[in-house]
Design an enzyme around this catalytic site. Structure first.
Site, PDB file in Angstrom:
ATOM      1  N   ARG A 295       0.982  -1.295  -0.012  1.00 13.84           N
ATOM      2  CA  ARG A 295       0.306   0.358  -0.345  1.00 13.84           C
ATOM      3  C   ARG A 295       1.331   0.898  -0.377  1.00 13.84           C
ATOM      4  O   ARG A 295       2.087   1.504   0.417  1.00 13.84           O
ATOM      5  CB  ARG A 295      -0.573  -0.333   0.705  1.00 13.84           C
ATOM      6  N   GLU A 382      -6.681  -1.193  15.507  1.00 12.09           N
ATOM      7  CA  GLU A 382      -6.792  -1.823  14.516  1.00 12.09           C
ATOM      8  C   GLU A 382      -6.229  -2.991  13.958  1.00 12.09           C
ATOM      9  O   GLU A 382      -5.027  -2.747  13.653  1.00 12.09           O
ATOM     10  CB  GLU A 382      -7.453  -1.158  13.320  1.00 12.09           C
TER      11      GLU A 382
END
Length: 459
Positions: A295, A382
């Site tokens: 990413r 997360e």
């Protein structure tokens, strides 16, 4: 895990129309619309209400206007084709009646109609592309039980598991633990590749492999998933199918040959059913894969610049389910439980959050985020997102199943992290760190570590 859609309220043209010029948009006008335009025409208020929940302006009126122009043009085109067919037959009759003037007039009309139809067919393709491009820029509509909210501060805690450990010393962050062990090297990685990369060594390199192997064994052995080893490079159509293109092109890495490096194995796994009609008795399909992921982190400047939380290259165990509409919500709960089981087995405290409408991903109708406790940050972070997408991705991929002899319907797709391997290592280093700088290896991972119980500083 899908990329987040920023919440904003801007004029509709600026929200949607920039994607007309995208070179990554598929030009096949025979594919289904991303949203059911017939449903939008019949339920404009419901459609706009779904967009409003996401903080977006109404779009049904503009979409219906584009669709009306498309349908009106198609009707005129069909009328021209019908008239050409009729005129062609009339030519034969005129010739049989030896009426050359009438035949010549009809021939001229047929020639004109042929030219108009060719031009009209090109215009029809343009209108179809215009409609689908606008639809492709619109996010999925949230389910009714998704809480309203603007951002992550409005997410709702669903449950919590485990107690955060208590230390008789100030707990360090993972990169401090890893560097003090001499097994985590960001400087060398920066010399090789730049920022947001890391070199792991020795026991930490083996720990990453152990974590992934444990996860794969758990998901395939107990949770009913089939392991795959999919491609890491995908075509435009695959990235479009999962909703990464055209909207999030800047968040991906692209090769000079036109391939995209996958941001998650979700892209490869979900696209295995693209352009397929699957027999109903083969559903649900449950797939898992451990892959590198890539990413660009284009929108995260200044966030998590130190450590392994947010990197350009990381590994992840992905979960993907392909199922029927009737079963998708139950499958969502099952998938989330499968991801939670990993943390329970590793004895890592976590909480599960139901994301609000302003924080749910572009392709998702409903998402649970699983957040693991990180003592070094004194916060939950997360480690997994589990999302149900309905038929949103299936329409982009034209992925269907056969419910009966003639009943063909779109499948529902789901995806989730099961889990992010690097972030799981982060959680282990922070939760199992000791005052002497060593790290206890969780019991479930010791067989994968050759029986190692404690990670010591490098000699």
């Amino acid at each position: 895990m899908l990329l987040r859609l920023p919440v904003r309220s801007t004029p509709l043209d600026r929200q949607l129309y920039p994607f007309y010029s995208s070179p990554y948009f598929p030009n096949d006008t025979t594919r289904p619309h991303v949203f059911d335009i017939k449903w939008i025409r019949e339920n404009p208020d419901a459609f706009d209400a779904g967009l409003k929940k996401r903080g977006l302006e109404s779009a049904a009126g503009k979409l219906i206007e584009i669709d009306e122009a498309r349908r009106s043009h198609l009707t005129a085109l069909q009328d021209a084709q019908s008239r050409r067919n009729a005129a062609s037959k009339e030519i034969g009759k005129a010739m049989a009646a030896k009426d050359q003037a009438a035949a010549d007039k009809l021939k001229a009309e047929v020639a004109d109609l042929k030219e108009r139809i060719q031009t009209g067919e090109e215009k029809a393709r343009e209108l179809e592309m215009q409609l689908n491009e606008v639809l492709s820029a619109i996010p999925n509509l949230p389910l009714d039980d998704v809480p309203l909210g603007a951002d992550e501060n409005d997410n709702v805690e669903v449950r919590r598991w485990g107690e955060p450990p208590k230390f008789d010393f100030e707990p360090k962050q993972h990169f401090e633990v890893g560097e003090s062990l001499g097994l985590m090297d960001f400087e060398t990685a920066a010399k090789i590749s730049g920022a947001r990369f890391v070199v792991l060594k020795g026991a930490l390199s083996r720990l990453e492999r152990a974590i992934a192997s444990f996860m794969i064994d758990l998901h395939t052995g107990e949770n009913g998933y089939t392991e795959y080893n999919p491609p890491l490079l995908v075509k435009d159509a695959a990235a479009y199918g999962t909703g990464n293109l055209p909207k999030f092109a800047e968040d991906l890495f692209r090769t000079t040959e036109g391939f995209w490096l996958i941001p998650t194995a979700e892209v490869s796994l979900t696209n295995m059913v693209r352009d397929e009609i699957i027999p109903a008795d083969q559903l649900p399909m449950r797939c898992t894969a451990w892959t590198p992921c890539f990413r660009s982190e284009a929108g995260s400047a200044g966030r998590d610049t130190r450590g392994m939380i947010r990197q350009h290259q990381f590994s992840k165990v992905e979960l993907v389910s392909i199922t029927t509409p009737e079963a998708s919500l139950d499958e969502h709960e099952r998938m989330t439980a499968s991801a939670e089981k990993v943390l329970q087995r590793l004895e890592l405290p976590y909480r599960t959050m139901l994301l609000c409408t302003g924080d749910v991903g572009f392709a998702s109708r409903k998402t649970y985020d699983i957040e693991v406790w990180l003592p070094g940050q004194n916060a939950y972070r997360e480690i997994s997102s589990c999302s149900v997408c309905g038929d949103f991705q299936a329409r982009r991929m034209n992925a269907r199943y056969r419910a009966g002899d003639k009943d063909v319907r779109f499948v529902h797709t789901l995806n989730g992290s099961g889990l992010a391997v690097g972030r799981t290592m982060v959680a282990i280093l922070e939760n199992f760190q000791q005052a002497d700088g060593t790290v206890i290896v969780p019991k479930e991972l010791r067989p994968y570590m050759g029986g190692m119980e404690r990670i010591e500083p490098a000699a």
